[in-house]
Structure formats: structure tokens, C-alpha cells
Scaffold this active site. Structure first.
Site, PDB file in Angstrom:
ATOM      1  N   TYR A 171       0.675  -1.220  -0.070  1.00  0.00           N
ATOM      2  CA  TYR A 171       0.155  -0.121  -0.024  1.00  0.00           C
ATOM      3  C   TYR A 171       1.280   1.536   0.023  1.00  0.00           C
ATOM      4  CZ  TYR A 171      -4.311  -2.715   1.021  1.00  0.00           C
ATOM      5  OH  TYR A 171      -5.041  -4.042   1.276  1.00  0.00           O
ATOM      6  N   LEU A 184     -17.919  -0.163   1.018  1.00  0.00           N
ATOM      7  CA  LEU A 184     -18.198   1.112   1.217  1.00  0.00           C
ATOM      8  C   LEU A 184     -18.266   1.458  -0.694  1.00  0.00           C
ATOM      9  CD1 LEU A 184     -17.157   4.011   4.048  1.00  0.00           C
ATOM     10  CD2 LEU A 184     -19.725   2.082   3.422  1.00  0.00           C
ATOM     11  N   ALA A 185     -18.086   0.519  -1.705  1.00  0.00           N
ATOM     12  CA  ALA A 185     -18.096   0.467  -2.828  1.00  0.00           C
ATOM     13  C   ALA A 185     -17.571   1.733  -3.174  1.00  0.00           C
ATOM     14  CB  ALA A 185     -19.577   0.224  -3.512  1.00  0.00           C
ATOM     15  N   GLY A 204     -17.742   4.113  -2.103  1.00  0.00           N
ATOM     16  CA  GLY A 204     -19.395   6.134  -1.695  1.00  0.00           C
ATOM     17  C   GLY A 204     -20.315   5.354  -3.262  1.00  0.00           C
ATOM     18  N   PHE A 223     -23.134   4.312  -3.328  1.00  0.00           N
ATOM     19  CA  PHE A 223     -24.635   4.429  -2.592  1.00  0.00           C
ATOM     20  C   PHE A 223     -24.501   5.508  -2.254  1.00  0.00           C
ATOM     21  CE2 PHE A 223     -24.113  -0.174  -4.052  1.00  0.00           C
ATOM     22  CZ  PHE A 223     -24.330   0.283  -5.134  1.00  0.00           C
ATOM     23  N   THR A 224     -23.797   6.025  -0.999  1.00  0.00           N
ATOM     24  CA  THR A 224     -23.208   6.409  -0.694  1.00  0.00           C
ATOM     25  C   THR A 224     -23.252   8.324  -0.294  1.00  0.00           C
ATOM     26  OG1 THR A 224     -21.860   5.943   0.258  1.00  0.00           O
ATOM     27  CG2 THR A 224     -23.936   4.996   1.016  1.00  0.00           C
TER      28      THR A 224
END
Length: 336
Positions: free
Chosen positions: A78, A249-250, A252, A254-255
Site C-alpha cells: 500500500y 463501502l463500494a 461511496g 450508494f452513499t
């Protein structure tokens, strides 16, 4: 002296979910939600991290602790190692922090370098060396959980037991697991190990649904289009392996407030009805599944990390029909 990152034990609303405000559970399988550190450490290059990068990481870690998250997920690749390095900087600044967190990291991926392609390397000596390098960057004497990041087609599973035994006997690693592996790959590896594999980390979310689709597409023409190795979650459940969901959380989808899809609208509606946040609803959808999925939150924004608090502290508040409603809305068509 830098202000302690440890939550104030006198404030129950900031306490990580550990007994009596003490250290977090030592078994990674007891952690409901993890914080993924891939977004910390600056750019995806080999330039040194900056003081601003450390401040950015500190804000994210502080937000995670305040939300009750005490398990932190890393990988040696990372930000070209800088994610581990900035976390190690935080541990060095606050000696009490190490006793309040569980550190999980991964090894096995070699990033591209110039004309050299990226590849996977799970040879025993490579695993040991990469762990030693992670310990140096993290400035700690032990990694709580080590995951093999991706399958290496050239690796001989018989090399892994010796590497794991060396790491365990020297007190360098406490628990072991895998990432992005199927049931068959886990079974092959576990057959030669004397220590249990306790985690399989996979991409799972309301957007990336092949892990749940594979179970209902059995005996349908669409099954051939689903790439998830069916039976992996069932294998994990039968053998005490905790599935972890990266990308939970994909990003964001859907959020974030910019998606007007039926699924995003339903997420917002459920969040309002349940008195929580859209982020929590998306995580509840994973947590509601009986496989015992532990979401890994990857956002580096403190406000979005804080929005996940109810996923840590409240039982998944989705009924049977609500869970299926989210699934159907996200897939855009009826179930078979």
C-alpha cells in the site's frame, strides 16, 4: 508531546469495543469492522511521505478509534510501503497506541518496477523477508495477523508451513489468514499447515455482489457469468474462518450523494427510517449475512469513517425483506 491517539477511557462514546476499556480482542475474528489503511501515506509512488501525510493518517486513525474500530488492515504494497510507515510513525509518537490496536498486514504482491511486470511471490523465504520489512516500517515487534495477499500459481504450499512456523516461533506473527482465495485454495494450504487460517479477505459489497449471487444462480444459465468460486463462504463458515470484505463501502457508490439510482435512494430511505447513516446501511447489508462478514472500511475521510459508527455498535437493523430489497435494487432486476 503529540496528543494521545488512544480514546479517553472516561468517555464511553469514544471507547473501542473492548472489555472494560482494555486492549482490543486479540483474535481478529472477534472484530466486527476493520479500518483499511490503503488510503494513508501519500501517493502511489516511491517518494517519501510528508508531515501532511502523517497528519492525514492521524486524523483517519483518530476517527476510526472514536468510532470504536480497533483493528487496522495494511499490506506491504500500500502506497509502496508508506501506509505502513506512516502508521509506524503514529505508533512511535504515541507509545500507548500499540496496546489499543490490532495490526493486520498482507504480503505476496510485488509491484511493477520499470520494465519488470508485477507478480506474486509466496515462496517461504520471501514471506519471511516481507514480514520483517513490514515490522520495520510499522515500528512494532509483532504483527497480530498476517494474510497472504493473493494466490501465487508458482508457489509450493509445502514451503509455507516452514515460513509460518519460523514467524510464529520467533513471536513475529500471532495469527494467519489469506486474501482473495477460493475454498479449494484455502483447503490445499490448510492441509499442510499446523496453524489455523482464520481470515479470508475478499471484495464484497452491495455493488460487488458475486459472492452472494453465486449461491442463487446455481442451476441457472447466468451461473456461467458469475466468477465467484461458489462454496467459499460456506467453507469459511464450516472451518472457523472469518470472511473480511474489502471495498465494503463500494467507493461511496450508494452513499456519496451523487448517485440517484434506485439502490442509492433505498439506502438513503432506510438510513432515515432507521435513524442512522447511509454508510451504516451499506455495511449492515454485509453484516446481516450469516457468514459473519467483517467489513473493511477503506475511506480516509474522517467524516465518512465517523458515519460508520453504528455498524460497529449496533446490530444490523435490516429485516429480511429490507435486505432483499437492497439486493434487488442494486442488481437492477428480479432474483431468479
Amino acid at each position: 508531546m503529540t496528543e494521545s491517539l488512544c480514546p479517553d477511557p472516561g468517555r464511553a462514546d469514544e471507547r473501542s469495543p473492548a472489555p472494560d476499556g482494555g486492549p482490543p480482542p486479540s483474535d481478529i475474528r472477534e472484530h466486527r469492522v476493520l479500518y483499511g489503511c490503503m488510503g494513508l501515506g501519500g501517493g502511489w509512488d516511491t517518494s517519501p511521505y510528508t508531515a501532511a501525510d502523517v497528519g492525514h493518517a492521524e486524523a483517519a486513525v483518530r476517527a476510526a478509534l472514536a468510532a470504536g474500530i480497533t483493528a487496522f488492515d495494511h499490506a506491504d504494497i500500500y502506497r509502496h510501503g508508506k501506509s505502513e510507515a506512516v502508521f509506524g510513525e503514529l505508533l512511535a509518537r504515541d507509545p500507548e497506541l500499540r496496546g489499543r490496536v490490532l495490526i493486520q498486514t498482507k504480503c505476496g504482491i510485488v509491484l511493477p518496477d520499470g520494465a519488470r511486470p508485477g507478480y506474486y511471490d509466496l515462496r517461504g523465504a520471501s514471506v519471511v523477508r516481507r514480514v520483517e520489512e513490514s515490522l520495520t516500517r510499522l515500528r512494532t515487534d509483532v504483527i497480530d495477523v498476517l494474510l497472504l495477499h493473493r494466490p501465487d500459481p508458482l508457489a509450493r504450499p509445502e514451503e509455507i508451513p516452514e515460513a509460518f512456523a519460523a514467524l510464529r516461533s520467533q513471536g513475529l506473527v500471532r495469527q494467519f489468514g489469506v486474501s482473495n482465495m477460493s475454498a479449494a485454495q484455502i483447503a490445499r494450504l490448510q492441509a499442510v499447515l499446523d496453524v489455523p487460517l482464520v481470515v479470508d479477505q475478499l471484495e464484497m459489497s452491495l455493488h460487488r455482489r458475486d459472492w452472494v449471487e453465486s449461491g442463487v444462480l446455481v442451476n441457472t444459465p447466468a451461473a456461467a457469468d458469475d466468477g465467484f468460486p461458489h462454496g467459499t463462504l460456506e467453507f469459511c463458515a464450516a472451518h472457523g474462518i472469518r470472511p473480511q470484505a474489502w471495498g465494503a463501502l463500494a467507493r461511496g457508490r450508494f452513499t456519496g450523494g451523487h448517485d440517484d439510482s434506485p439502490a442509492a435512494r433505498l439506502v438513503a430511505e432506510l438510513a432515515q427510517r432507521k435513524g442512522t447513516t447511509p454508510e451504516t446501511v451499506v455495511l449492515w447489508w454485509l453484516l446481516r449475512h450469516p457468514a459473519g462478514i467483517a467489513p473493511v472500511i477503506g475511506t480516509a475521510r474522517p467524516d465518512r469513517i465517523a458515519a460508520c459508527r453504528d455498524a460497529v455498535h449496533r446490530s444490523p437493523g435490516l429485516g429480511h425483506e429490507e435486505w432483499y430489497g437492497l439486493w434487488t435494487a442494486a442488481r437492477g432486476k428480479a432474483l431468479p
